[in-house]
Every structure is written in structure tokens, then in C-alpha cells.
Design an enzyme around this catalytic site. Structure first.
Site, mmCIF file in Angstrom:
data_model
loop_
_atom_site.group_PDB
_atom_site.id
_atom_site.type_symbol
_atom_site.label_atom_id
_atom_site.label_comp_id
_atom_site.label_asym_id
_atom_site.label_seq_id
_atom_site.Cartn_x
_atom_site.Cartn_y
_atom_site.Cartn_z
ATOM 1 N N SER A 329 0.799 -1.226 0.000
ATOM 2 C CA SER A 329 0.000 0.000 0.000
ATOM 3 C C SER A 329 0.835 1.280 0.000
ATOM 4 O O SER A 329 0.283 2.367 -0.170
ATOM 5 C CB SER A 329 -0.942 0.001 1.209
ATOM 6 O OG SER A 329 -1.917 -1.014 1.068
ATOM 7 N N ASP A 353 -16.741 1.730 -1.441
ATOM 8 C CA ASP A 353 -15.850 0.620 -1.097
ATOM 9 C C ASP A 353 -16.646 -0.427 -0.332
ATOM 10 O O ASP A 353 -16.984 -0.250 0.842
ATOM 11 C CB ASP A 353 -14.682 1.132 -0.244
ATOM 12 C CG ASP A 353 -13.681 0.026 0.109
ATOM 13 O OD1 ASP A 353 -13.933 -1.139 -0.241
ATOM 14 O OD2 ASP A 353 -12.645 0.355 0.728
#
Length: 673
Positions: A329, A353
Site C-alpha cells: 500500500s 468501497d
């Protein structure tokens, strides 16, 4: 009458033999005269030169190797003189018997014999080779008293390289070692002047800065022209040119910070690079585990070599320079920057999401603990949303991702002043065609693009590349070649030659776009995945955690099924810069197989930035727990960095007293989880 005739005949034969003998003598004498004329007249100059060569010996004088110092003048590599016992094999009738007899005078261990045998195989047989190094005065005296028994064996005074801090910084310093056959062969391509400079020299830089700056560190070899007797003894010195010592390397590295980081890793594996984004100077360059470069100076023995070379943790691997890892990430801020730079996504666009992204009949998931909900770009970075960046990667496509991220330094060498750097992998359709040989492997499939958005898939970079990338991002596009050496000090002329740092063309990033990414990365430290680690920090920073898969999952395999194997667990990563408005430090690090980046990697970054920005050094309790991955924000009273002694040195009395007083007056603080 008959008798007279016989006598005359005999006299005639005698005279003939006499003339023949005289002619032969004259012929031989003529040859001798001719030879003398040839030697005295025709070959006069050549023979005179040869006679002079036999009478005069030129002895090279090896120069002192240059010092290596850190940014504060602390010596990291120096020299010392010691005696060695050396054998010239061509002058010894029975080598094994000589070594056996020497062992009765001076202790010669089995490892000394093994090293000598290896050196004998690598070197020419007329060279002087050490059978024992670093002799004591008593050993020198014992051998000198019995030297007459050992023709071809002698005591020599040699300069040895010393690395006073041992394993600390070994991957950046490197080491020196004896010149081997391959290196001698490579010298055949050198200029004659360079080859001459290594006459009498037996050591050369093998790794790290010792190798990279060999020409600067070696110096210029001097010589003595000596007149010798027929027995080879020196009679008088005819000419002399003193050697010129090697230059001094002044590094940008802070060895106390370097030692702190290596201590914080403990027994864990990984790498960290800290850079000053204003000029590219490297403040810390860590690869764990490390090794002791002193082992290599006079030839590493086979037992130590086996321990290092066969160690499963690979201590000889420079992980910061040559280890490649998926960034996880930590890749997301660069994906967001690329989206803003190309206009592919508005920062205020909200993506729902749901923790799962479906593409091509396959579901791509999110990490445990992620929260579902609507997310814009900032919140996607703060909460590390996978779904947001899955969809962004598909929208951008692999080639656009490649073109936008390569200028940050991904997938190419940084050109740091060390040899052996690898390029890593920043995939593209063209990259895949070159990477694989079989036609069916060369085609890029759309599904392969999805995982690129979260720093997985074919993405593989070095920690050095991650550090240069976050350095560039922190300054809004300013780029520099990272450098370990700040300047080179000419010890003869007392002049400093600046080395760091070459500025590259800046990236054309819009300040408004950079501000968005900086704000989001700051949010990571205030409300996101590293908020607990940076709680109470007296400065504002930007950061991003990363948790990257060490191995890919096979069909039907779950992540929990590989957790039992420690070396298959996720890597923990963190990138950061501070202060937020005017960064003076950028950090990238990985802790191999340590799990969540916010728990294992971010705490190390916090302590590095505390040291650089506030001059504080963590408490012993904090260091011990950080080594085990059990801390977030620092615990225990911090110490002033200037009061903490260098590794291996005792604290001064005033500093120790001040540290004790500080510990007594400071309030206790608990660990924040």
C-alpha cells in the site's frame, strides 16, 4: 738411408700437427677476442643496464589507504600496522615441512594453513604469502632468533584495514581483501600507470564504498631505489619517492543513527534508507542482518565464510540495494499522484468501497480490518482502501501507470554511489514481452492490472527506490541522485571536493495536486493506519503503511494456511517524510515477514525522525520492545542523542549524570497500541 727417410717423415708429420695445433689455438683465441669485442663494444650498453639492474632494486612503498568518516567526523574505516609471517613458495624446498617446523616456533592454526593454501592457489608462486598475521612482539622475537633455519620465510610489517564499529554499516562500507586472479586479469586492461600504482599492493576494495571509491582511497604508490650487494643485501638508498596516502571519504551517513536503526531491527530482517530530500544525501543505509567486514581483511577462513554464505538469513545480501519487494500500500500515494497528474480521477470523486472488487470473473479483496463505505481520494489513502485503487488501476491501464511512475525512480537504478544496484520491476506491456520468453507468457492480461494498484502483482522495487520516490514526492518533484559520500578530502592539498549531490530535472507536478497527496499522507499519521505510532510527535509528518504479500496464493489457498511459515508471512513497510511543510528527511523501510506495516515498520520510522528532527534517542526499554514489534509511540523517557555514546564507547560522566537526572524527572508513558 731408410732410417733417415723415416726420421724426416716423422718430423714432417710432427711439424704438420704442430701447425694444425697452433692454427687451432689461434682460431680459438680469435673466437675469444671476437666474443670479447662483441661483449665489450657491441653489447656494452645492454650489459651495463643489466648489471645496474642486478645491483639496483626498486622497492614499492604501499601508501596508507584513505580514511572513511561519517558526517560528524567519526572514523568508520582506518588502518593499523602489524607484523605478518610470510613465505615465498619458490624459495622453499619443502613447503609442508617448512610450515610444520614454523608451527614449532610460532602458533599456526589449521585455519591459517587453509587460508594459506587458498591464497597459494589464487596467487603466482613467486609471491610472498602470509601464513600468520598480526604477530605479537614475542612471536616476532622468537622467529627472528631462528630465522636462519627458514630460507624463504620472513617477517613483514603490513598495513591492515580496521572497521572499528564492526558490523555497523557493513553493507555500505564494504571491505577490502587480497587481489584475486580474476582481479589481476582485469588489471591487464588498465592503463600502465594504473597498473604500476598497484605494484606492491596486495589488497583492493571488494564491496561497498571500499570498492566504489577504490581509486580515491588507494593513494599513489611510492618507491625506494636501493643498491644491493651480490648477496642481495641493501647497501644504500639511491632514490626515494614517498607514497601519497589515499583521500578521505566524508560520508553523509550519521553512524549513531545507523547504529540505532540496526539496533531497532534486533534479530529481524529488512532494510531502511533515510534521505535528506533537499540534496539526496543518505543519512542511514541499513540492511539487516549485517556481517563483520573485519573478517575479510586478511582473508576470511572457511568456517566463517560457510557461516555467512550458508546462513538462511543471507547476511551478505545488501537488501537496501539488491533486495526487491512488492511495495504494497505504500504504492497508493503514487497511484493517486498519477491519477491527478493525468486527470484520470478527480480527488473529490467518491467510490463506494464494499471491500470487494470484481473484475473478469474474479473477486479482489481487502485487508482484514478495512471498513466499507464511500471514500474519496484522501480517505482512500488514509484508510488504505484497496477497492479504490483496484478500480483506479483498471481505469489507468498498465502502460499509463508505468509511464507516470517511472519518473519517481521506480523500475530503474537510482545511480547511488555503490556498485551492484538492481533495477526492480515496474511492469508494462513492453516489459512483459522482454521479461518472458514463451509467447503465451508475453501477453498482458487485463486482470493483471488490478493488483498493480495496491502495489502487488509484478511490482517489485528496492527500498532505495522507495526512499528516492518518497523524497521526490515530499518536495513536490525535486529529484536528486542519492549519495553516501558528501565530499572527498585531498589529504595532500587539504582541499574538499564536493560529491553530493547531482540534481535531476524536477517533475512537473502541480503544487495543488502535491498538497492533496501531502494532506492525505498527513492524515495517515493523524487518523489513519499509523496514528498510534505518531501520537504526541512534536512535528507533522506524512506517511503510508504497507503490508505486502511475500508469496502469492495458489488457487483455493487461503492466507491463514501459510501464516504458520514465518518466512511466508507478509512484509511490513512504511514510507514517511517530515516536517510536512519543509521536509528534511524522507524514510522508506521494510521489516521482512513482520506483518502489518503500522505495527512493525512505522515505529522504526518514528524513532528515526525523532532522532533527526528533535535530537532525541529512545530509552533502553523502548528499544528492547521495538525490536520485538511491541511498541507504537515511544515509551519511557527519551534521551538526548548527544548524550548517548557511540557503539562500543562508554558514556562520559556528565552525560551519564544528565541522562539519569532526565530519567528521574520525566513522567512515565505507556505504550499506545
Amino acid at each position: 738411408m731408410a732410417v733417415l727417410k723415416n726420421i724426416q717423415r716423422e718430423l714432417s708429420r710432427f711439424r704438420l700437427r704442430l701447425v694444425a695445433a697452433a692454427g687451432f689455438v689461434l682460431f680459438c683465441f680469435g673466437l675469444l677476442v671476437a666474443r670479447l669485442i662483441y661483449l665489450q663494444v657491441m653489447q656494452h650498453e645492454a650489459l651495463q643496464d643489466r648489471a645496474e639492474a642486478n645491483r639496483i632494486t626498486v622497492v614499492p612503498i604501499v601508501p596508507n589507504r584513505g580514511l572513511i568518516k561519517d558526517r560528524n567526523g567519526v572514523v568508520l574505516a582506518s588502518n593499523y600496522s602489524a607484523y605478518t609471517l610470510e613465505i615465498t613458495p619458490t624459495k622453499v624446498t619443502d613447503l609442508d615441512a617448512t610450515i610444520e617446523d614454523l608451527g614449532k616456533v610460532i602458533e599456526i592454526q589449521a585455519r591459517d594453513k587453509r587460508r594459506f593454501k587458498r591464497l597459494l592457489e589464487e596467487s603466482k608462486n613467486f609471491e610472498s604469502l602470509p601464513i600468520r598475521t598480526k604477530l605479537s612482539d614475542a612471536e616476532v622475537a622468537r622467529f627472528t632468533a631462528q630465522r636462519f633455519r627458514f630460507p624463504g620465510v620472513e617477517i613483514k610489517a603490513r598495513l591492515f584495514r580496521s572497521y572499528p564499529f564492526g558490523e555497523i554499516g557493513s553493507h555500505l562500507l564494504g571491505y577490502i581483501g587480497r587481489i584475486n586472479t580474476a582481479e589481476k586479469k582485469a588489471m591487464d586492461d588498465w592503463e600502465e600507470e594504473d597498473v604500476a600504482n598497484y605494484r606492491g599492493t596486495e589488497y583492493i576494495g571488494k564491496l561497498g564504498l571500499e570498492q566504489q571509491y577504490e581509486r580515491e582511497l588507494h593513494g599513489v604508490t611510492g618507491f625506494e631505489q636501493m643498491e644491493t650487494s651480490a648477496a642481495g643485501r641493501a647497501v644504500r638508498r639511491l632514490a626515494h619517492r614517498p607514497p601519497t596516502p589515499g583521500n578521505t571519504l566524508n560520508l553523509s551517513i550519521d553512524i549513531k543513527l545507523q547504529a540505532l536503526v540496526e539496533q531497532l531491527y534486533g534479530e529481524r530482517r529488512g532494510a531502511l534508507v533515510a534521505i535528506d530530500p533537499r540534496n539526496g544525501e543518505v543519512l542511514a543505509f541499513v540492511s539487516k542482518p549485517t556481517f563483520d567486514p573485519n573478517l575479510f581483511v586478511d582473508g576470511i577462513d572457511i568456517d566463517n565464510w560457510r557461516d555467512l554464505n550458508e546462513n538462511i538469513d543471507k547476511p551478505l545480501l545488501n537488501r537496501a540495494l539488491r533486495g526487491t519487494y512488492p511495495p504494497g500500500s505504500t504504492f497508493k500515494p503514487y497511484m493517486a499522484m498519477a491519477a491527478l497528474n493525468t486527470g484520470k480521477r478527480d480527488p473529490h470523486l467518491v467510490i463506494q468501497d464494499n471491500l470487494t472488487y470484481s473484475f473478469g470473473g474474479r473477486n479482489f479483496g481487502s485487508a482484514e480490518g478495512d471498513r466499507a463505505g464511500p471514500k474519496d481520494m484522501r480517505l482512500a489513502i488514509v484508510t488504505s482502501s484497496n477497492v479504490y485503487f483496484y478500480s483506479l488501476a483498471v481505469e489507468m491501464g498498465v502502460d499509463l501507470i508505468h509511464d507516470q511512475l517511472m519518473p519517481f525512480g521506480f523500475g530503474r537504478k537510482t545511480d547511488i554511489d555503490l556498485q551492484g544496484e538492481v533495477t526492480g520491476d515496474l511492469p508494462s506491456t513492453e516489459w512483459k514481452k522482454k521479461k518472458f520468453k514463451r509467447p503465451e507468457q508475453q501477453k498482458w492480461f487485463p486482470g493483471e492490472t488490478v493488483s498493480l494498484g495496491i502495489g502487488q502483482g509484478y511490482n517489485n522495487f528496492t527500498i532505495l527506490q522507495l526512499a528516492t520516490a518518497v523524497s521526490t514526492l515530499s518536495t513536490g518533484g525535486l529529484r536528486f541522485k542519492p549519495r553516501l559520500v558528501r565530499d572527498i578530502e585531498d589529504v595532500v592539498h587539504h582541499e574538499d571536493r564536493r560529491v553530493a549531490s547531482d540534481a535531476l530535472d524536477p517533475l512537473p507536478l502541480r503544487p495543488s495536486d502535491v498538497a492533496i497527496i501531502h494532506n492525505a499522507m498527513n492524515g495517515v499519521t493523524l487518523e489513519g493506519t499509523s496514528r498510534a505510532v505518531f501520537a504526541g510527535a512534536p512535528y507533522q509528518s506524512g506517511g503510508k503503511t504497507g503490508t505486502a504479500q511475500a508469496v502469492g496464493l495458489k488457487a483455493g489457498q487461503t492466507y491463514s494456511s501459510i501464516k504458520a511459515d514465518e518466512r511466508k508471512r507478509d512484509h511490513a513497510l512504511y514510507i514517511a517524510f517530515a516536517p510536512l511543510d519543509h521536509p528534511t528527511i524522507a524514510v522508506a523501510l521494510i521489516v521482512e515477514n513482520a506483518g502489518f506495516g503500522g505495527a512493525a515498520a512505522a515505529p522504526i520510522a518514528r524513532r528515526v525522525m525523532d532522532y533527526v528532527l528533535t535530537g532525541t534517542y529512545p530509552s533502553e526499554e523502548d528499544i528492547a520492545k521495538t525490536q520485538l514489534g511491541l511498541t507504537s509511540a515511544p515509551i519511557g523517557p527519551p534521551r538526548r542523542a548527544e548524550d548517548v555514546p557511540l557503539p562500543g564507547q562508554a558514556a562520559s560522566a556528565p552525560a551519564a549524570a544528565a541522562s539519569a537526572a532526565s530519567a528521574a524527572s520525566a513522567p512515565a508513558s505507556g505504550a499506545s497500541r
